[in-house]
Design a protein around this motif. Structure first.
Motif: not given
Ligand code: CTP
Ligand code: CA
Length: 225
Positions: A146-155, A164-179
């Motif tokens: 899965g992916f997780a686009a977060e603006t706070q408390n990323v981890e 909760r979703k019973n995933l093997d991996l999740i790739a998080a990105n902090d979309v509040a960071k520029a660029g």
């Protein structure tokens, strides 16, 4: 081409990837959507193809071309994407949920264009099915990312979604960071498994995708050998 020398390490794998935004109709001329460009999902599809995988790309409406050689399934709404994902995922070795799926759809889509009759208007929304969580409920389930686009408390939020979703991996990105993130050409990811945390530093989405595809395969092999 440089492809001749590429290591086809995914030769016997079938990846199903969701990408892009979804559109939720309000009336015949209007919809609710988000800023997803599809670039990250399409870059993952491209990288998986180059590594020799069969790739099915289930995509919402985007402005970019699908990589040559992939099977492209075009959808508009979240519920259409849900249906196609559940059709293709049981045959896959790996499922990557990169799409920015609309969380809600319009309760009653107007059959005619809505007129501006009142000064205030309300639209009722209903929660859409969670595609990646439903794929994870399948009896015959692939390795799921899965992916997780977060603006706070990323981890904290990303680990919550992983469990909760019973995933093997999740790739998080902090979309509040520029660029990085939505609509950008670059991205940086923090990838979590139940026990690991791996950083993929800020780079062009094609470079990030290549590293992510390799990382996903390493964890897939750990689980299946
Ligand atoms: N996802 C999905 N189906 C949905 C909503 C999300 O498959 N209806 C997937 C996304 O593709 C992503 C992951 O779930 O891989 C996390 O999406 P995200 O929007 O970050 O999380 P949500 O669970 O929707 O929670 P919230 O938006 O409240 O943070
Ligand atoms: Ca969401």
């Amino acid at each position: 081409s440089s492809d001749f020398f590429a290591d086809k390490y995914l030769q016997n794998q079938h990846w199903v990837i969701t990408a892009g935004p979804t559109r939720e109709a309000i009336d015949p001329v209007r919809y609710i959507s988000n800023h997803s460009s599809g670039k990250m999902g399409y870059a993952i599809a491209h990288a998986a193809l180059r590594a020799g995988a069969k790739v099915t790309l289930i995509s919402g409406p985007v402005d970019i071309a699908a990589p040559t050689g992939c099977e492209l399934i075009q959808v508009i709404s979240a519920e259409q994407m849900h249906k196609q994902a559940l059709t293709y995922a049981p045959q896959a070795t790996t499922f990557v949920a990169c799409a920015a799926v609309a969380d809600y759809r319009v309760a009653d889509i107007a059959s005619e264009k809505i007129k501006k009759d009142s000064d205030v208007m309300q639209i009722s929304l209903i929660k859409n099915h969670d595609i990646v969580a439903d794929v994870a409920q399948l009896a015959q389930k692939p390795f799921i990312v899965g992916f997780a686009a977060e603006t706070q408390n990323v981890e904290q939020y990303a680990r919550g979604k992983l469990m909760r979703k019973n995933l093997d991996l999740i790739a998080a990105n902090d979309v509040a960071k520029a660029g990085q993130g939505f609509n950008s050409n670059d991205n940086a990811l923090t990838v979590f498994s139940a026990i690991d945390k791996i950083e993929i530093p800020l780079a062009n989405k094609h470079i990030v995708a290549k590293q992510l595809v390799s990382l996903i395969n390493q964890h897939y092999l750990l689980k299946h050998t």
